[in-house]
Scaffold this motif. Structure first.
Motif, mmCIF file in Angstrom:
data_model
loop_
_atom_site.group_PDB
_atom_site.id
_atom_site.type_symbol
_atom_site.label_atom_id
_atom_site.label_comp_id
_atom_site.label_asym_id
_atom_site.label_seq_id
_atom_site.Cartn_x
_atom_site.Cartn_y
_atom_site.Cartn_z
ATOM 1 N N UNK A 155 1.095 -0.943 -0.011
ATOM 2 C CA UNK A 155 -0.073 0.052 0.204
ATOM 3 C C UNK A 155 0.581 1.464 0.244
ATOM 4 N N UNK A 156 1.871 1.547 0.772
ATOM 5 C CA UNK A 156 3.015 2.438 0.661
ATOM 6 C C UNK A 156 3.757 1.912 -0.246
ATOM 7 N N UNK A 157 3.927 1.790 -2.007
ATOM 8 C CA UNK A 157 4.085 1.276 -2.479
ATOM 9 C C UNK A 157 3.363 2.063 -3.437
ATOM 10 N N UNK A 158 2.192 1.748 -3.705
ATOM 11 C CA UNK A 158 1.201 2.596 -3.964
ATOM 12 C C UNK A 158 1.776 3.522 -3.843
ATOM 13 N N UNK A 159 0.945 4.357 -2.954
ATOM 14 C CA UNK A 159 0.961 5.559 -2.439
ATOM 15 C C UNK A 159 1.839 5.948 -3.086
ATOM 16 N N UNK A 160 3.460 5.686 -2.557
ATOM 17 C CA UNK A 160 4.726 6.697 -3.088
ATOM 18 C C UNK A 160 4.609 6.970 -5.316
ATOM 19 N N UNK A 161 4.479 5.818 -5.598
ATOM 20 C CA UNK A 161 4.047 5.446 -7.012
ATOM 21 C C UNK A 161 3.182 6.632 -7.085
ATOM 22 N N UNK A 162 2.045 6.713 -6.320
ATOM 23 C CA UNK A 162 0.894 7.440 -7.917
ATOM 24 C C UNK A 162 1.477 9.156 -6.544
ATOM 25 N N UNK A 163 2.495 9.467 -6.076
ATOM 26 C CA UNK A 163 2.776 10.402 -5.619
ATOM 27 C C UNK A 163 4.144 11.012 -6.263
ATOM 28 N N UNK A 164 4.589 10.524 -6.836
ATOM 29 C CA UNK A 164 5.490 10.521 -7.678
ATOM 30 C C UNK A 164 5.132 11.286 -9.087
ATOM 31 N N UNK B 198 2.659 11.491 -9.562
ATOM 32 C CA UNK B 198 2.236 13.741 -9.696
ATOM 33 C C UNK B 198 3.237 14.633 -9.886
ATOM 34 N N UNK B 199 4.268 14.694 -8.690
ATOM 35 C CA UNK B 199 5.295 15.657 -9.035
ATOM 36 C C UNK B 199 6.574 15.191 -10.294
ATOM 37 N N UNK B 200 5.968 14.392 -10.547
ATOM 38 C CA UNK B 200 7.152 14.338 -11.767
ATOM 39 C C UNK B 200 6.006 14.282 -13.038
ATOM 40 N N UNK B 201 4.925 14.701 -13.298
ATOM 41 C CA UNK B 201 4.159 14.383 -14.656
ATOM 42 C C UNK B 201 4.744 15.485 -15.586
ATOM 43 N N UNK B 202 5.442 16.177 -15.288
ATOM 44 C CA UNK B 202 6.137 17.639 -16.502
ATOM 45 C C UNK B 202 6.832 16.519 -17.220
ATOM 46 N N UNK B 203 7.975 15.268 -16.838
ATOM 47 C CA UNK B 203 9.082 14.627 -17.965
ATOM 48 C C UNK B 203 8.012 13.343 -17.922
ATOM 49 N N UNK B 204 8.464 13.515 -18.996
ATOM 50 C CA UNK B 204 7.808 12.431 -19.967
ATOM 51 C C UNK B 204 8.644 11.648 -20.112
ATOM 52 N N UNK B 205 9.902 11.332 -20.129
ATOM 53 C CA UNK B 205 10.622 10.306 -19.579
ATOM 54 C C UNK B 205 10.562 9.338 -18.098
ATOM 55 N N UNK B 206 10.563 9.989 -17.465
ATOM 56 C CA UNK B 206 10.051 9.892 -15.525
ATOM 57 C C UNK B 206 8.996 9.172 -15.737
ATOM 58 N N UNK B 207 8.020 9.711 -15.836
ATOM 59 C CA UNK B 207 6.314 9.162 -16.822
ATOM 60 C C UNK B 207 6.956 7.180 -16.892
ATOM 61 N N UNK B 208 7.289 7.759 -18.004
ATOM 62 C CA UNK B 208 7.538 6.320 -18.202
ATOM 63 C C UNK B 208 8.305 5.229 -18.024
ATOM 64 N N UNK B 209 9.248 5.593 -17.107
ATOM 65 C CA UNK B 209 10.391 5.018 -15.967
ATOM 66 C C UNK B 209 9.255 4.324 -15.384
ATOM 67 N N UNK B 210 8.553 5.424 -14.496
ATOM 68 C CA UNK B 210 7.509 5.071 -13.268
ATOM 69 C C UNK B 210 6.116 3.767 -14.030
ATOM 70 N N UNK B 211 6.127 3.455 -14.930
ATOM 71 C CA UNK B 211 5.114 2.759 -15.955
ATOM 72 C C UNK B 211 5.512 1.356 -15.519
#
Length: 367
Positions: free
Chosen positions: A330-339, A341-354
Motif C-alpha cells: 500500500x505504501x509503495x502504491x501511494x509513493x508511486x502515485x505521488x511520484x 504527480x510530482x514528475x508529471x511534466x517529465x515524460x521520460x520519468x512517467x515512462x520509467x514509473x510505468x
C-alpha cells in the motif's frame, strides 16, 4: 601578393572600361545643308527649263529664282551648327575620370581594412578543417547515418554510431543503436554494457527492468565487466539494499586496475552511500527484529524527506522499490502515485514509473 596584383588589375580594367569614353574629345559636328542646296539647284534648273520652253517670261524667271534663293537662306539660317567640345569642359571631364579611377579602389581598400581581416594568414583546406573539427564531425556523422539508413543490417556501423549518440546525450537513440549492433553483429560485454547505460540514462538514472536484463546478459559474458557491475550496484541501492550496494562498489574498487579512469566515479558514489547510511556491520549485528526496524526507519526517513517536496526519479524509484521489498504494498502504491504527480511534466520519468509499476506489480496505483 599575387592575388592582390590580380585583383588590382581587374579593378583597374573594370573602371577604365567605364571611364575611357568619358576621357575622349567629342568630335565637332557640322550642319547638314546638302539637302537644302540640292533642292535650290533643282528649282533653278526647273526655272531655266520653263524659260527655255517659253512657259514663263524673263521677269517671272528672275522672280522665281529670287524666291528660291530666299528659301535656301531661310533653311540654312534655321539650322544650328553645334560646336565641338571646349577645352575647359574636356579637362573637367578627364579630371573627374581620374578621381573616380583612384577613389574606387581606395574606398574598397579602406572598407576591407575596417571590416575585413587583412592580417589573417592564408590557410589550406586541410588546416581549415582542423580548425573547425565540429564541421568535419557533423559531416562524418551524417554519412554514417545515411549509410545505415540504406543498410540497416550493418552491425559494425551501428556499433560505431551508438557511442556517438551516447556522448551526445541522445540516450534513446543510443540504446536502439546498441541493440541493433548486438542483433546484427553479435553480443559483446561492451555492447551490452553500453546498451544498459543508455537505457538507464534514458530513464533518468533509474535501473529499469529492461536495463537489469541487459546488465545480467553482460555479466554472463564477462563477470568482471566494471560498467555492468557499477550499474548493478546502483540497482541494489535503488532497491533499498544499501549495504549490498556498498559491498559491491568496494569489491569493484578492489578489482580495478591502478590506472582505471572510472575509479573516481565509483569512489564518489561509495562515499555518498557511506555518508547517508549507517555502517552495514552495525545493522547486520542487530537481531532480526531490530535490523528490520532499522531498515524500515531508513525507508521511512526517505519517505518523509520526499513527502516534503522535491526528489528525483532515482529517489522515488528507490523508495518505491524499498517499500515493495519490505512488503508494504500500500505504501509503495501511494509513493508511486505521488511520484507520478510530482514528475508529471517529465515524460521520460512517467515512462520509467510505468515500467516500475509493471515490474513490481503495482498496477492498482493507477486506478
Amino acid at each position: 601578393m599575387l592575388i592582390w596584383i590580380i585583383f588590382a588589375a581587374m579593378t583597374g580594367a573594370a573602371v577604365m572600361a567605364v571611364l575611357w569614353p568619358l576621357g575622349r574629345r567629342a568630335p565637332a559636328l557640322s550642319a547638314d545643308t546638302a539637302g537644302a542646296t540640292a533642292l535650290y539647284r533643282a528649282q533653278l534648273a526647273e526655272i531655266d527649263r520653263d524659260l527655255g520652253r517659253k512657259l514663263i517670261g524673263a521677269v517671272e524667271a528672275e522672280a522665281a529664282k529670287a524666291e528660291a534663293a530666299r528659301r535656301l537662306l531661310r533653311e540654312t539660317a534655321s539650322e544650328t551648327v553645334p560646336a565641338g567640345e571646349s577645352e575647359p569642359a574636356l579637362r573637367r571631364r578627364r579630371a573627374a575620370s581620374a578621381i573616380a579611377l583612384s577613389c574606387v579602389p581606395l574606398l574598397a581598400l579602406l572598407v576591407y581594412g575596417a571590416y575585413g581581416s587583412p592580417t589573417l594568414p592564408d590557410q589550406p583546406l586541410a588546416a581549415r578543417m582542423q580548425g573547425n573539427p565540429a564541421q568535419d564531425f557533423e559531416l562524418a556523422l551524417a554519412r554514417i547515418e545515411a549509410h545505415l539508413a540504406a543498410n540497416p543490417t550493418d552491425g559494425k556501423g551501428w556499433n560505431v554510431l551508438a557511442p556517438v549518440y551516447l556522448r551526445q546525450g541522445r540516450f534513446e537513440d543510443a540504446a536502439k543503436a546498441f541493440a541493433n549492433a548486438v542483433r546484427y553483429d553479435g553480443a559483446t560485454t561492451e555492447r551490452l554494457g553500453g546498451q544498459a547505460e543508455a537505457q538507464i540514462l534514458a530513464a533518468g538514472g533509474v535501473v529499469t527492468a529492461a536495463a537489469r536484463e541487459t546488465l545480467a546478459e553482460a555479466l554472463k559474458l564477462d563477470p568482471a565487466n566494471p560498467r555492468a557491475r557499477f550499474f548493478m550496484a546502483i540497482a541494489q541501492e535503488q532497491d533499498g539494499q544499501v549495504p549490498a550496494a556498498i559491498a559491491s562498489l568496494k569489491a569493484l574498487l578492489a578489482d580495478a586496475p591502478a590506472d582505471a579512469p572510472w575509479t573516481a566515479t565509483v569512489r564518489a558514489r561509495l562515499e555518498g552511500l557511506e555518508r547517508s547510511s549507517p555502517p552495514s556491520d552495525a545493522i547486520a549485528s542487530l537481531p532480526e527484529a531490530e535490523r528490520m526496524g532499522a531498515i524500515r526507519g531508513m525507508v521511512d526517513g526517505l519517505a518523509a524527506r520526499l513527502a516534503e517536496g522535491g526528489g528525483s526519479l532515482a529517489d522515488w524509484s528507490r523508495l518505491i522499490r524499498s517499500q515493495a521489498v519490505l512488503g508494504d504494498r500500500a505504501a509503495a502504491q501511494r509513493s508511486l502515485s505521488t511520484a507520478r504527480q510530482r514528475l508529471s511534466s517529465d515524460q521520460s520519468a512517467s515512462s520509467a514509473l510505468d515500467g516500475l509499476r509493471s515490474e513490481l506489480g503495482l498496477q492498482e496505483a493507477s486506478r
